[in-house]
Scaffold this motif. Structure first.
Motif, mmCIF file in Angstrom:
data_model
loop_
_atom_site.group_PDB
_atom_site.id
_atom_site.type_symbol
_atom_site.label_atom_id
_atom_site.label_comp_id
_atom_site.label_asym_id
_atom_site.label_seq_id
_atom_site.Cartn_x
_atom_site.Cartn_y
_atom_site.Cartn_z
ATOM 1 N N ARG A 21 0.838 -1.207 0.000
ATOM 2 C CA ARG A 21 0.000 0.000 0.000
ATOM 3 C C ARG A 21 0.873 1.258 0.000
ATOM 4 O O ARG A 21 0.577 2.224 -0.705
ATOM 5 C CB ARG A 21 -0.921 -0.010 1.211
ATOM 6 C CG ARG A 21 -2.025 1.053 1.174
ATOM 7 C CD ARG A 21 -3.036 0.789 2.281
ATOM 8 N NE ARG A 21 -4.202 1.646 2.133
ATOM 9 C CZ ARG A 21 -4.288 2.870 2.632
ATOM 10 N NH1 ARG A 21 -3.257 3.384 3.301
ATOM 11 N NH2 ARG A 21 -5.382 3.585 2.468
ATOM 12 N N GLU A 22 1.944 1.246 0.796
ATOM 13 C CA GLU A 22 2.831 2.414 0.856
ATOM 14 C C GLU A 22 3.506 2.666 -0.488
ATOM 15 O O GLU A 22 3.702 3.823 -0.879
ATOM 16 C CB GLU A 22 3.873 2.213 1.949
ATOM 17 C CG GLU A 22 3.301 2.322 3.359
ATOM 18 C CD GLU A 22 4.271 1.861 4.428
ATOM 19 O OE1 GLU A 22 4.063 2.198 5.614
ATOM 20 O OE2 GLU A 22 5.252 1.140 4.098
ATOM 21 N N VAL A 68 0.814 4.397 -2.604
ATOM 22 C CA VAL A 68 0.561 5.761 -2.136
ATOM 23 C C VAL A 68 1.704 6.680 -2.543
ATOM 24 O O VAL A 68 1.483 7.827 -2.969
ATOM 25 C CB VAL A 68 0.371 5.781 -0.605
ATOM 26 C CG1 VAL A 68 0.370 7.214 -0.075
ATOM 27 C CG2 VAL A 68 -0.930 5.085 -0.225
ATOM 28 N N ARG A 92 1.256 9.992 -4.885
ATOM 29 C CA ARG A 92 1.652 11.336 -4.471
ATOM 30 C C ARG A 92 2.623 11.966 -5.461
ATOM 31 O O ARG A 92 2.554 13.169 -5.751
ATOM 32 C CB ARG A 92 2.275 11.281 -3.075
ATOM 33 C CG ARG A 92 1.239 11.066 -1.970
ATOM 34 C CD ARG A 92 1.872 10.902 -0.606
ATOM 35 N NE ARG A 92 0.850 10.840 0.446
ATOM 36 C CZ ARG A 92 1.069 10.400 1.669
ATOM 37 N NH1 ARG A 92 2.290 9.969 2.019
ATOM 38 N NH2 ARG A 92 0.087 10.383 2.553
ATOM 39 N N HIS A 140 -6.391 12.073 -4.271
ATOM 40 C CA HIS A 140 -6.706 11.146 -3.182
ATOM 41 C C HIS A 140 -5.798 9.911 -3.287
ATOM 42 O O HIS A 140 -6.238 8.837 -3.729
ATOM 43 C CB HIS A 140 -8.176 10.728 -3.243
ATOM 44 C CG HIS A 140 -9.131 11.876 -3.179
ATOM 45 N ND1 HIS A 140 -9.319 12.631 -2.028
ATOM 46 C CD2 HIS A 140 -9.939 12.421 -4.135
ATOM 47 C CE1 HIS A 140 -10.205 13.571 -2.274
ATOM 48 N NE2 HIS A 140 -10.603 13.470 -3.530
ATOM 49 N N GLN A 147 -4.524 7.807 -1.093
ATOM 50 C CA GLN A 147 -4.899 6.636 -0.302
ATOM 51 C C GLN A 147 -6.002 5.852 -1.006
ATOM 52 O O GLN A 147 -5.976 4.619 -1.074
ATOM 53 C CB GLN A 147 -5.372 7.081 1.097
ATOM 54 C CG GLN A 147 -4.432 8.008 1.841
ATOM 55 C CD GLN A 147 -3.238 7.276 2.432
ATOM 56 O OE1 GLN A 147 -3.232 6.051 2.493
ATOM 57 N NE2 GLN A 147 -2.229 8.010 2.860
ATOM 58 N N GLN A 148 -6.978 6.571 -1.528
ATOM 59 C CA GLN A 148 -8.092 5.920 -2.221
ATOM 60 C C GLN A 148 -7.603 5.221 -3.487
ATOM 61 O O GLN A 148 -8.031 4.102 -3.791
ATOM 62 C CB GLN A 148 -9.158 6.962 -2.572
ATOM 63 C CG GLN A 148 -10.378 6.384 -3.267
ATOM 64 C CD GLN A 148 -11.411 7.470 -3.575
ATOM 65 O OE1 GLN A 148 -11.378 8.560 -3.017
ATOM 66 N NE2 GLN A 148 -12.340 7.152 -4.458
ATOM 67 N N ASP A 207 -5.910 1.952 -2.541
ATOM 68 C CA ASP A 207 -6.853 0.907 -2.147
ATOM 69 C C ASP A 207 -7.566 0.307 -3.359
ATOM 70 O O ASP A 207 -7.789 -0.910 -3.432
ATOM 71 C CB ASP A 207 -7.883 1.471 -1.163
ATOM 72 C CG ASP A 207 -7.275 1.755 0.207
ATOM 73 O OD1 ASP A 207 -6.214 1.178 0.516
ATOM 74 O OD2 ASP A 207 -7.860 2.560 0.957
#
Length: 261
Positions: A100-101, A104, A108, A114, A116-117, A120
């Protein structure tokens, strides 16, 4: 820029590249229809990765022209980078971070609103939700490759270059990647795939180009390439030419289908 639906996603005209006195590409021509899977097939050292690096703006061609989604690769590299993504031969993931990191971080860097979204959604799309909180160092080879391709899709690029994406993977992981590639094309993404695996091109590609001796020596659908060889002979069992027959005959390292019957 919005191209007509009939316009190719990738156009390559007369592209040349040399390193010192060694020609790597000499007058390469092809185009790739939008939303299709195009396989660039060739042996190691044939120039496949060099061509991908040119199309993804990482390397300048010595001559010729290339465009991706209507943007000139040489004159408009920033525009090209906005619509493409590149996945290399080895998974470019950070083993210290979680899955996940990793996602993300890329979100970024691409300035998504968004991140994080987005992370996911991609974890779910690639079947990695349960593994998202684990460090990538614990992932299998197939999981790393799935994460790598997921990272390349952050921002929804229109064109993705996959440079030998199944190198070093076991058979099960290879099939997982094949499913991912098919799904990408079914959702409208244009995929240019380089490979040295004949079965990979045969199973995935809408069109196949064979790069050999610094040039494209054949380009067409699998059915069109099969017609380049003599018709199958019937003795006890009819043998249709495989892509391996076609490739080895065209590059001069194989027997004809008739000789092998």
């Amino acid at each position: 820029m919005t191209l007509p639906a009939s316009a190719p996603a990738i156009v390559v005209e007369g592209v040349r590249k040399s390193f010192k006195d060694t020609d790597v590409l000499r007058g390469v021509d092809f185009d790739v229809p939008r939303g299709s899977i195009f396989a660039l097939l060739g042996s190691n050292g044939a120039g496949k990765t060099t061509l991908v690096r040119i199309l993804s703006t990482l390397l300048a061609a010595d001559g010729g022209k290339a465009a991706v989604e209507g943007f000139d690769v040489g004159a408009q590299p920033h525009k090209v980078r906005e619509v493409i993504s590149l996945t290399g031969q080895f998974a470019a993931v950070d083993e210290i971070l979680t899955g996940r990191e990793n996602l993300v971080l890329v979100a970024r860097l691409r300035h998504l609103e968004h991140p994080q979204q987005a992370a996911d959604q991609l974890l779910g799309r690639f079947g990695l939700t349960d593994a998202g909180a684990r460090k990538v160092a614990t992932y299998s080879g197939g999981m790393r490759r799935r994460l790598d391709i997921a990272m390349s899709l952050v921002g929804e690029p229109r064109v993705i270059f996959l440079d030998e994406p199944t190198t070093g993977l076991d058979p099960e992981a290879r099939l997982e990647v094949w499913d991912i590639v098919r799904n990408l094309a079914s959702q409208g993404t244009t995929v240019l795939l380089t490979t040295q695996y004949l079965d990979e091109a045969e199973n995935l590609a809408d069109r196949i180009a064979i790069l050999h001796g610094v040039r494209i020596i054949a380009n067409g659908t699998l059915a069109e390439l099969k017609r380049l060889l003599p018709p199958a002979t019937v003795e006890y069992v009819e043998k249709q030419p495989s892509l391996e027959d076609i490739f080895l005959t065209l590059v001069g390292h194989g027997e004809s289908v008739k000789d092998r019957s």
